[in-house]
Design a protein around this motif. Structure first.
Motif, PDB file in Angstrom:
ATOM      1  N   GLN A 183     -22.809  -9.502   8.668  1.00  9.05           N
ATOM      2  CA  GLN A 183     -22.866  -8.342   9.553  1.00  9.05           C
ATOM      3  C   GLN A 183     -21.675  -7.426   9.271  1.00  9.05           C
ATOM      4  O   GLN A 183     -20.566  -7.888   8.993  1.00  9.05           O
ATOM      5  N   THR A 184     -21.910  -6.120   9.367  1.00  9.26           N
ATOM      6  CA  THR A 184     -20.830  -5.153   9.200  1.00  9.26           C
ATOM      7  C   THR A 184     -19.911  -5.216  10.415  1.00  9.26           C
ATOM      8  O   THR A 184     -20.367  -5.137  11.552  1.00  9.26           O
ATOM      9  N   GLU A 185     -18.613  -5.363  10.157  1.00 13.91           N
ATOM     10  CA  GLU A 185     -17.645  -5.527  11.229  1.00 13.91           C
ATOM     11  C   GLU A 185     -16.686  -4.355  11.379  1.00 13.91           C
ATOM     12  O   GLU A 185     -16.212  -4.069  12.473  1.00 13.91           O
ATOM     13  N   ARG A 186     -16.358  -3.708  10.278  1.00 15.03           N
ATOM     14  CA  ARG A 186     -15.300  -2.691  10.312  1.00 15.03           C
ATOM     15  C   ARG A 186     -15.498  -1.739   9.147  1.00 15.03           C
ATOM     16  O   ARG A 186     -16.274  -2.008   8.223  1.00 15.03           O
ATOM     17  N   ALA A 187     -14.774  -0.621   9.171  1.00 20.22           N
ATOM     18  CA  ALA A 187     -14.764   0.304   8.039  1.00 20.22           C
ATOM     19  C   ALA A 187     -13.684  -0.152   7.068  1.00 20.22           C
ATOM     20  O   ALA A 187     -12.494  -0.084   7.359  1.00 20.22           O
ATOM     21  N   THR A 188     -14.102  -0.665   5.943  1.00 13.06           N
ATOM     22  CA  THR A 188     -13.163  -1.157   4.935  1.00 13.06           C
ATOM     23  C   THR A 188     -12.495   0.006   4.214  1.00 13.06           C
ATOM     24  O   THR A 188     -13.159   0.983   3.857  1.00 13.06           O
ATOM     25  N   GLU A 189     -11.203  -0.120   3.998  1.00 17.20           N
ATOM     26  CA  GLU A 189     -10.484   0.872   3.207  1.00 17.20           C
ATOM     27  C   GLU A 189     -10.601   0.489   1.726  1.00 17.20           C
ATOM     28  O   GLU A 189     -10.322  -0.639   1.343  1.00 17.20           O
ATOM     29  N   TRP A 190     -11.023   1.459   0.907  1.00 17.26           N
ATOM     30  CA  TRP A 190     -11.173   1.251  -0.526  1.00 17.26           C
ATOM     31  C   TRP A 190      -9.938   1.776  -1.229  1.00 17.26           C
ATOM     32  O   TRP A 190      -9.595   2.954  -1.096  1.00 17.26           O
ATOM     33  N   LEU A 191      -9.264   0.907  -1.985  1.00 17.28           N
ATOM     34  CA  LEU A 191      -8.066   1.306  -2.709  1.00 17.28           C
ATOM     35  C   LEU A 191      -8.372   1.351  -4.209  1.00 17.28           C
ATOM     36  O   LEU A 191      -8.907   0.397  -4.767  1.00 17.28           O
ATOM     37  N   MET A 192      -8.011   2.474  -4.830  1.00 12.55           N
ATOM     38  CA  MET A 192      -8.266   2.664  -6.253  1.00 12.55           C
ATOM     39  C   MET A 192      -6.977   3.036  -6.965  1.00 12.55           C
ATOM     40  O   MET A 192      -6.121   3.738  -6.401  1.00 12.55           O
ATOM     41  N   LEU A 193      -6.849   2.599  -8.210  1.00 11.94           N
ATOM     42  CA  LEU A 193      -5.661   2.899  -8.999  1.00 11.94           C
ATOM     43  C   LEU A 193      -5.883   4.168  -9.814  1.00 11.94           C
ATOM     44  O   LEU A 193      -6.963   4.378 -10.381  1.00 11.94           O
ATOM     45  N   THR A 194      -4.861   5.005  -9.847  1.00 14.74           N
ATOM     46  CA  THR A 194      -4.941   6.206 -10.661  1.00 14.74           C
ATOM     47  C   THR A 194      -4.797   5.830 -12.131  1.00 14.74           C
ATOM     48  O   THR A 194      -4.194   4.813 -12.468  1.00 14.74           O
ATOM     49  N   SER A 195      -5.348   6.649 -13.003  1.00 16.76           N
ATOM     50  CA  SER A 195      -5.238   6.402 -14.439  1.00 16.76           C
ATOM     51  C   SER A 195      -4.376   7.486 -15.069  1.00 16.76           C
ATOM     52  O   SER A 195      -4.073   8.504 -14.453  1.00 16.76           O
ATOM     53  N   GLY A 196      -3.975   7.256 -16.305  1.00 13.84           N
ATOM     54  CA  GLY A 196      -3.220   8.251 -17.042  1.00 13.84           C
ATOM     55  C   GLY A 196      -1.756   8.335 -16.667  1.00 13.84           C
ATOM     56  O   GLY A 196      -1.070   9.291 -16.992  1.00 13.84           O
ATOM     57  N   THR A 197      -1.242   7.347 -15.960  1.00 12.71           N
ATOM     58  CA  THR A 197       0.162   7.362 -15.586  1.00 12.71           C
ATOM     59  C   THR A 197       0.915   6.313 -16.391  1.00 12.71           C
ATOM     60  O   THR A 197       0.353   5.343 -16.860  1.00 12.71           O
ATOM     61  N   SER A 198       2.213   6.542 -16.548  1.00 11.93           N
ATOM     62  CA  SER A 198       3.060   5.524 -17.157  1.00 11.93           C
ATOM     63  C   SER A 198       3.732   4.752 -16.035  1.00 11.93           C
ATOM     64  O   SER A 198       4.036   5.299 -14.982  1.00 11.93           O
ATOM     65  N   GLY A 199       3.961   3.480 -16.241  1.00  7.81           N
ATOM     66  CA  GLY A 199       4.524   2.655 -15.189  1.00  7.81           C
ATOM     67  C   GLY A 199       3.458   2.195 -14.217  1.00  7.81           C
ATOM     68  O   GLY A 199       2.255   2.265 -14.487  1.00  7.81           O
TER      69      GLY A 199
END
Length: 485
Positions: free
Chosen positions: A155-171
């Motif tokens: 069952q759906t319980e909450r609004a999940t936060e989606w975390l994504m990594l940026t590309s094209g960066t150094s470090g």
């Protein structure tokens, strides 16, 4: 004839007040999750890769998490899996149950994991290599595995936060936080697909923003999806796309140039072809239209931070100037040559202990993409962070490449700088010629390219050296690899 909408009754976006990235539980009536778009009435849907085919029709009563979803309720979960198929299935299970999930692309430098885990507050990992996590201190490790096991529907319980990594960066890459509502804003705005449910594919990995958009489109449109495999030969990949009757496909211009160079395009006839992630110059758009004359060919603008901005379907590079302002809920402006975007589709924040502000004081995301107005149309000229230095002058390599790529015998090019003891720096261009080009014409073609560049570019942008090469490196994100010599 009326066409039944493939969107389930929960398709309506929740009110802003209902979105929460914290552990607060909410009624499923207030939010929607991916599982809510997988109604049993939508038959015959599949998610497949080069090895397995999974029924999306039956997925609600099956688990890739070994029946351990309840243990992940309310947790911040790192998704670190070897393949896209299990990643996609885990996303469907976790959305609406986990507090947040961080999507980890396969090429992430392992040295960055500790910092990302700390910044995202990760307290659980979903992986296919559990032994590697035994000494990391992450309190919960769950193994994703195939074949799927039977389970009671979640069952759906909450609004999940989606975390994504940026590309094209150094470090260490930045972490951008999204809601599912923001990620699917452009998809919902377009409305349900008309006609047969599409079969989607992308050259992207679905753990990157461009690939995730296609994965979400497949889920929300009532369709199926065919996943890419980085270890699969391009000809084999195209054969699999044909076997699965793929109708809609996306990729970066570099992805598409590689397909056009391979000769495999002649075996493929999608109805819908889209480019994103890099500048789509006129040469690649014309090349795709020639290869797929019966297809809808267009390019879209999107980024991990700014979300989906707009699509251009008139067959031309750049975008009409009247796209600026507020259009379809996306507001755009140009400041100091850089495109800025404000909409409900953007990420809501960078995540981390020392995270910078994602937007300016007015809520606009500075994309860092530099545009130039010519007549009634804006053209992308390059990235602010990708400028090369030629004798003290700033040059966008993409501007040079666009001119070179217009030559009829050129399939792909890369411009970069090389140190010079006289001027400090010169432009060097590596060029891939189109298949079937007579090598005896190399000098003639080189001279023609130089004449073309002299006619269309400032003198300091004209390549001092043109080298014909067999291949050009492309990053795991599907973008032309850029390094200065």
């Amino acid at each position: 004839m009326s066409i039944r909408s493939p969107f389930p009754r929960t398709q309506r976006s929740p009110p802003r007040s209902a979105i929460s990235c914290g552990p607060t539980k909410m009624s499923p009536r207030e939010i929607f999750a991916l599982r809510d778009h997988l109604g049993a009435e939508l038959k015959g849907r599949t998610l497949s890769d080069a090895h397995d085919v999974v029924s999306l029709t039956d997925i609600l009563s099956q688990t890739v998490l070994g029946g351990r979803l309840r243990e992940l309720s309310g947790r911040a979960v790192l998704l670190k899996l070897s393949d896209q198929l299990r990643s996609g299935l885990a996303m469907i299970e976790l959305d609406g149950v986990a507090r947040r999930m961080l999507l980890c692309p396969p090429d992430l430098n392992p040295a960055y994991l500790d910092a990302l885990i700390a910044d995202a507050g990760i307290d659980a990992v979903v992986t296919d290599e559990p032994d590697r996590w035994a000494e990391t201190g992450v309190p919960l490790v769950v193994t994703a595995q195939l074949p799927l096991q039977a389970t009671a529907p979640a069952q759906t319980e909450r609004a999940t936060e989606w975390l994504m990594l940026t590309s094209g960066t150094s470090g260490v890459p930045k972490i951008a936080g999204h809601t599912l509502e923001a990620l699917t804003g452009a998809i919902v705005a377009e409305g349900p697909a008309r006609g047969p449910a599409p079969v989607w594919a992308t050259f992207y990995d679905i753990r990157r923003y461009g690939g995730l958009q296609i994965f979400l489109r497949a889920i929300l449109s009532g369709g199926s999806m065919v996943l890419s495999d980085p270890h699969e030969a391009l000809a084999d990949h195209v054969a699999r796309l044909n076997a699965r009757a793929v109708s809609h496909i996306s990729g970066t211009p570099s992805h598409w140039r590689k397909l056009l160079m391979s000769g495999s395009a002649a075996q493929f006839a999608p109805a819908y072809v889209r480019l994103s992630g890099e500048i789509a110059d006129q040469a690649v758009l014309d090349g795709l239209k020639a290869a797929f004359p019966n297809s809808s060919v267009g390019h879209a603008y999107a980024s991990t931070e700014a979300g989906v901005g707009f699509a251009v379907n008139d067959g031309l590079e750049g975008f009409p100037a009247d796209y600026l302002g507020n259009r379809n809920g996306v507001e755009m402006k140009v400041v100091d040559g850089s495109l800025r975007i404000r909409s409900t589709r953007t990420a809501h924040a960078y995540i981390g202990r020392d995270a910078a502000a994602l937007t300016d004081d007015d809520g606009f995301v500075d994309s860092g993409d530099i545009v130039e107005l010519r007549g009634d149309r804006y053209y992308f000229v390059g990235r602010r962070g990708g400028i090369i230095n030629i004798g003290g002058l700033k040059v966008h390599p993409e501007e040079i490449e666009a001119v070179i790529n217009r030559h009829s015998d050129v399939r792909m090019s890369r411009a970069k700088s090389r140190k010079s003891p006289i001027t400090g720096g010169i432009v060097v261009a590596d060029v891939i010629l189109a298949d079937g080009t007579d090598q005896a014409r190399a000098k003639e073609i080189r001279d023609q390219i130089l004449d073309q560049c002299r006619a269309q570019l400032a003198s300091h942008k004209v390549p001092a050296v043109i080298r014909f090469v067999e291949t050009l490196d492309v990053t795991p994100a599907g973008k032309l690899a850029r390094t200065d010599a």
